[in-house]
Design an enzyme around this catalytic site. Structure first.
Site, short mmCIF file in Angstrom:
data_model
loop_
_atom_site.label_atom_id
_atom_site.label_comp_id
_atom_site.label_asym_id
_atom_site.label_seq_id
_atom_site.Cartn_x
_atom_site.Cartn_y
_atom_site.Cartn_z
N ASP A 1 0.86 -1.19 0.00
CA ASP A 1 0.00 0.00 0.00
C ASP A 1 0.89 1.24 0.00
O ASP A 1 1.58 1.51 0.99
CB ASP A 1 -0.91 -0.03 1.23
CG ASP A 1 -1.95 1.08 1.23
OD1 ASP A 1 -1.78 2.06 0.48
OD2 ASP A 1 -2.93 0.97 1.99
N HIS A 2 0.85 1.99 -1.10
CA HIS A 2 1.76 3.13 -1.24
C HIS A 2 1.38 4.30 -0.34
O HIS A 2 2.14 5.27 -0.22
CB HIS A 2 1.79 3.59 -2.70
CG HIS A 2 3.13 4.09 -3.13
ND1 HIS A 2 4.16 4.37 -2.25
CD2 HIS A 2 3.62 4.38 -4.36
CE1 HIS A 2 5.21 4.80 -2.91
NE2 HIS A 2 4.91 4.83 -4.20
N ARG A 3 0.22 4.24 0.30
CA ARG A 3 -0.13 5.27 1.27
C ARG A 3 0.69 5.12 2.55
O ARG A 3 0.90 6.10 3.28
CB ARG A 3 -1.63 5.20 1.63
CG ARG A 3 -2.57 5.45 0.46
CD ARG A 3 -4.01 5.19 0.87
NE ARG A 3 -4.21 3.79 1.27
CZ ARG A 3 -5.37 3.29 1.68
NH1 ARG A 3 -6.44 4.08 1.72
NH2 ARG A 3 -5.49 2.03 2.03
N ILE B 1 3.61 2.60 2.69
CA ILE B 1 4.97 2.16 2.36
C ILE B 1 5.43 2.88 1.10
O ILE B 1 4.83 2.71 0.03
CB ILE B 1 5.01 0.64 2.17
CG1 ILE B 1 4.46 -0.08 3.41
CG2 ILE B 1 6.41 0.16 1.84
CD1 ILE B 1 4.31 -1.57 3.25
#
Length: 499
Positions: free
Chosen positions: A468-470, A472
């Site tokens: 999850d780029h939010r 990591i």
């Protein structure tokens, strides 16, 4: 106080609204003991056996196998004083469950349809007085002056108790008047093989098999009595059922059980599979996750020759000879140790905060005949390697048997999916809702590799990490994946260096 107790379908896991009746273990007229399993119900999370809340005799069964019932709707009535004054005998139908559905108002509807609660507000008439109540409602005794849902007494002449497992129960229903017979609806295109004739022979009464296996045999039209079991104590397994369907002695060991099941097409050359239970929940979760969490996937190819050698040495140890050891064990250990070195990857994103968790509930994606399931090992980071091996083996075995508890399907924090068992190199997995990282393990192959300055044949695999780029960013995700790869490249050195 009424002697007839109505038992509603309870909420088998937080938030569930319905369940499908898989197998009745009792029939009308059977004596039933306190806590005796009555029925197996499949929810969106697991197949669960429901025990009796009272001892007595089965007065009425309101829904046949295959019916989807809302939580809170009465599914069975129990006479808690069967030796008291006789009641009016209930009208019953000893016909197979595949017979024509009863007319409206008879207490159940056609299998495969969702049944709303019987009375206003979604609350069934037999729901009160059972010990379960809807939120905000107080359970009360039913009005004994009014009519019961189906029938009003034990079945006359039915005093012999049937075996607990197997067999098709009789379903309580009012008789259809001769002047107005109800015809079975025409079936234009059957979607599965025709079921064998109802009765003990067809359902395998007396045959040793677990309820999920019996359900599978019923769905596929396989007579359990004609099979030789390959399981413990001669019990029949899923593989035995599927092998009988395919006409071979056993399904290939390298394929999952579901892969051996051939589709059954109707005259229109189409097969229609209802989306329900585990498959429905999985689909909803995957769509929600894919369009909520911004996914990033990174890949790393690793030489795991030393890891495989370490596994071989582990298997040779006397205290590990009774343990099933696979590469998944080392991958799980690698992920747990890498998470300890990069704690931010073990987190959940909410609208107002990021929740970082000290514990790791490690999920393992398992392909089962009921669909994809992701049970998890609770607090896996605190387990020793042997404890982790035992937990993983129990988790996968329970999932494939369809006996995963609802609690084991919730609360996961990160997951491993192993596509290598299918001969696939890697993938781009979708995150389970609420998790921030999922690792995909690809096939381990013998490949040419540069080792100590020379080309050599080494054991190599490719890892795929979706996150999850939010939560990591690219740096943290890369460090996490690198640490996993470093452990798998030389697990013994990593254990010494990382502590």
């Amino acid at each position: 106080m009424s002697r007839i107790k109505e038992f509603p379908l309870p909420d088998l896991a937080e938030g569930l609204t319905e369940g499908e009746i898989l197998t009745w273990y009792v029939k009308v007229g059977d004596a039933i003991a306190l806590n005796q399993p009555m029925v197996e119900v499949e929810t969106a999370k697991a197949a669960v056996e429901i025990p009796a809340k009272w001892a007595g005799r089965v007065h009425a069964i309101h829904f046949p196998e295959g019916t989807t019932v809302e939580v809170g709707t009465s599914i069975i009535a129990i006479d808690t004083e069967p030796d008291g004054a006789p009641l009016e005998a209930p009208a019953t139908a000893d016909a197979p469950l595949d017979a024509a559905p009863a007319p409206a108002g008879q207490g159940f509807q056609e299998p495969g349809t969702t049944t709303p609660a019987a009375s206003a507000g979604g609350r069934s008439a037999g729901y009160a007085g059972t010990g379960f109540s809807e939120p905000g409602l107080t359970a009360q005794e039913p009005d004994t002056g009014g009519p019961m849902l189906v029938g009003t007494g034990p079945k006359i002449g039915s005093t012999k108790r049937r075996a607990r497992k197997g067999g098709t129960p009789a379903v309580a229903a009012a008789p259809v008047p001769a002047a107005a017979p109800v015809a079975a609806p025409p079936v234009a295109a059957p979607t599965r093989p025709a079921a064998p004739p109802a009765g003990p022979a067809a359902n395998g009464t007396g045959v040793l098999a677990k309820p999920p296996v019996r359900k599978l045999a019923k769905d596929l039209g396989v007579d359990l009595r004609g099979l030789t079991g390959s399981g413990p104590r001669g019990s029949i397994t899923r593989d035995d059922v599927q092998a009988a369907l395919a006409g071979v002695s056993a399904a290939p060991a390298s394929l999952p059980a579901a892969a051996a099941t051939a589709p059954s097409f109707g005259p229109d050359r189409e097969q229609r599979i209802p989306v329900k239970g585990v498959r429905k929940l999985t689909a909803e979760n995957m769509v929600s996750s894919a369009f909520t969490a911004p996914h990033v996937t990174e890949f790393l190819t690793v030489d795991v020759t030393r890891a495989m050698a370490a596994l071989d040495r582990l298997k040779a140890r006397r205290d590990w000879r009774d343990v099933r050891v696979s590469p998944l064990l080392l991958v799980a250990k690698a992920m747990l140790m890498a998470a300890a070195r990069n704690p931010m990857v073990n987190a959940t994103f909410t609208d107002s905060e990021i929740i970082v968790k000290e514990y790791v509930n490690l999920g393992i994606a398992a392909a089962t005949p009921r669909g994809l399931m992701v049970p998890n090992v609770k607090d896996a980071g605190r387990l020793s390697l042997r404890e982790l091996a035992d937990a993983l083996n129990d988790l996968v075995r329970t999932a494939k048997d369809g006996k995963t508890a609802p609690a084991d399907m919730s609360g996961g924090t990160m997951t491993i999916t192993n596509v290598g068992v299918f001969g696939v190199d890697t993938g781009t997995p979708i995150l389970p809702p609420g998790e921030s990282a999922i690792l995909c393990l690809g096939a381990i192959r013998d490949m040419p590799w540069v080792h100590e300055g020379e080309i050599a044949i080494r054991k190599v695999t490719t890892l795929g990490l979706s996150f999850d780029h939010r939560i990591i960013d690219g740096e943290l995700g890369s460090m996490f994946l690198r640490d996993i790869g470093e452990f798998l490249a030389d697990p013994e050195a990593a254990l010494l260096a990382w502590g």
